[in-house]
Motif scaffolding. Structure first.
Motif, short mmCIF file in Angstrom:
data_model
loop_
_atom_site.label_atom_id
_atom_site.label_comp_id
_atom_site.label_asym_id
_atom_site.label_seq_id
_atom_site.Cartn_x
_atom_site.Cartn_y
_atom_site.Cartn_z
N TYR A 22 0.80 -1.23 0.00
CA TYR A 22 0.00 0.00 0.00
C TYR A 22 0.84 1.28 0.00
O TYR A 22 0.45 2.26 -0.64
N VAL A 23 1.96 1.28 0.70
CA VAL A 23 2.78 2.50 0.79
C VAL A 23 3.85 2.51 -0.31
O VAL A 23 3.90 3.43 -1.12
N ASP A 24 4.69 1.48 -0.33
CA ASP A 24 5.82 1.49 -1.27
C ASP A 24 5.37 1.32 -2.72
O ASP A 24 5.93 1.95 -3.61
N PHE A 25 4.39 0.46 -2.97
CA PHE A 25 3.95 0.20 -4.34
C PHE A 25 2.86 1.16 -4.80
O PHE A 25 2.99 1.83 -5.81
N LEU A 26 1.76 1.26 -4.03
CA LEU A 26 0.63 2.09 -4.46
C LEU A 26 0.80 3.58 -4.14
O LEU A 26 0.05 4.41 -4.66
N GLY A 27 1.73 3.92 -3.27
CA GLY A 27 1.96 5.33 -2.97
C GLY A 27 1.02 5.93 -1.95
O GLY A 27 0.89 7.15 -1.87
N PHE A 78 -1.19 6.53 -13.55
CA PHE A 78 -1.07 5.67 -12.38
C PHE A 78 -0.47 4.32 -12.79
O PHE A 78 0.41 3.79 -12.11
N HIS A 79 -0.94 3.77 -13.89
CA HIS A 79 -0.41 2.50 -14.41
C HIS A 79 1.09 2.61 -14.67
O HIS A 79 1.87 1.74 -14.26
N ARG A 80 1.52 3.68 -15.32
CA ARG A 80 2.94 3.89 -15.60
C ARG A 80 3.73 4.01 -14.29
O ARG A 80 4.81 3.42 -14.14
N GLY A 86 8.43 -1.30 -10.17
CA GLY A 86 9.03 -2.63 -10.27
C GLY A 86 8.66 -3.58 -9.15
O GLY A 86 9.47 -4.39 -8.73
N TYR A 87 7.43 -3.50 -8.67
CA TYR A 87 6.96 -4.43 -7.63
C TYR A 87 7.00 -5.85 -8.20
O TYR A 87 6.37 -6.14 -9.21
N ARG A 88 7.73 -6.72 -7.58
CA ARG A 88 7.99 -8.03 -8.16
C ARG A 88 6.81 -8.98 -8.17
O ARG A 88 6.80 -9.96 -8.92
N TYR A 89 5.78 -8.72 -7.38
CA TYR A 89 4.67 -9.67 -7.24
C TYR A 89 3.47 -9.34 -8.12
O TYR A 89 2.49 -10.10 -8.12
N LEU A 90 3.51 -8.22 -8.83
CA LEU A 90 2.33 -7.82 -9.60
C LEU A 90 2.74 -6.90 -10.74
O LEU A 90 3.47 -5.95 -10.53
N LYS A 91 2.25 -7.20 -11.91
CA LYS A 91 2.48 -6.37 -13.10
C LYS A 91 1.11 -5.98 -13.65
O LYS A 91 0.51 -6.69 -14.45
N PRO A 92 0.55 -4.84 -13.19
CA PRO A 92 -0.82 -4.48 -13.54
C PRO A 92 -1.01 -4.13 -15.01
O PRO A 92 -0.07 -3.71 -15.70
N ALA A 93 -2.24 -4.31 -15.47
CA ALA A 93 -2.63 -3.97 -16.84
C ALA A 93 -3.96 -3.23 -16.80
O ALA A 93 -4.77 -3.45 -15.90
N ILE A 94 -4.18 -2.39 -17.78
CA ILE A 94 -5.45 -1.66 -17.92
C ILE A 94 -6.33 -2.43 -18.90
O ILE A 94 -5.85 -2.89 -19.94
N ASP A 108 -4.00 -7.49 -3.55
CA ASP A 108 -2.99 -7.27 -2.52
C ASP A 108 -2.48 -8.62 -1.99
O ASP A 108 -3.00 -9.67 -2.36
N PRO A 109 -1.46 -8.62 -1.14
CA PRO A 109 -0.89 -9.88 -0.65
C PRO A 109 -1.86 -10.72 0.19
O PRO A 109 -1.54 -11.86 0.54
N PHE A 110 -3.04 -10.20 0.49
CA PHE A 110 -4.00 -10.88 1.36
C PHE A 110 -5.24 -11.32 0.61
O PHE A 110 -6.23 -11.74 1.20
N GLY A 111 -5.22 -11.20 -0.72
CA GLY A 111 -6.34 -11.64 -1.55
C GLY A 111 -7.41 -10.59 -1.79
O GLY A 111 -8.40 -10.86 -2.46
N ASN A 112 -7.24 -9.39 -1.26
CA ASN A 112 -8.20 -8.31 -1.52
C ASN A 112 -7.92 -7.73 -2.91
O ASN A 112 -6.76 -7.57 -3.30
#
Length: 121
Positions: A22-27, A78-80, A86-94, A108-112
């Protein structure tokens, strides 16, 4: 009568992983954290612009695997931004939807699931 803002509560299991997402990846920014004492679960609020989320380690607060739709403008920016982190666990797409929105769904890491949605209009 007028309804106000909605603040969803999302279940988390690990504060460090929640901060990484939430902080490091989503800002998002952590507005506050609360614990009833040492060795108790955490309850915190994160926000970015007008989006406010509550995150809780408390067992009875909510169910893992919830979904939230978050209105956004500038989804491409936001996508860019997310992909540059470079979050290693998720590569989002529009994606373009049949009902006229552009959406980007992140888990998120908890399934939400957080679906950022921008109207095509």
């Amino acid at each position: 009568m007028k309804l106000g803002h909605t603040t969803p509560i999302l279940r988390i299991f690990d504060l460090a992983k929640a901060k990484e997402f939430y902080v490091d990846f989503l800002g998002f920014t952590i507005d506050w954290e609360h614990r009833f004492g040492e060795n108790f679960p955490v309850y915190l609020q994160v926000s970015r612009d007008d989006c406010v989320l509550h995150l809780s380690e408390h067992h009875g607060d909510t169910t893992p695997g919830s979904r939230v739709i978050i209105a956004i403008s500038g989804i491409e920016d936001f996508h860019r931004e997310l992909n540059e982190r470079g979050y290693r666990y998720l590569k989002p797409a529009i994606e373009d939807t049949e009902w006229g929105s552009r959406v980007m769904t992140l888990t998120d890491p908890f399934g939400n699931r957080l679906t950022f949605s921008q109207s095509k209009e």
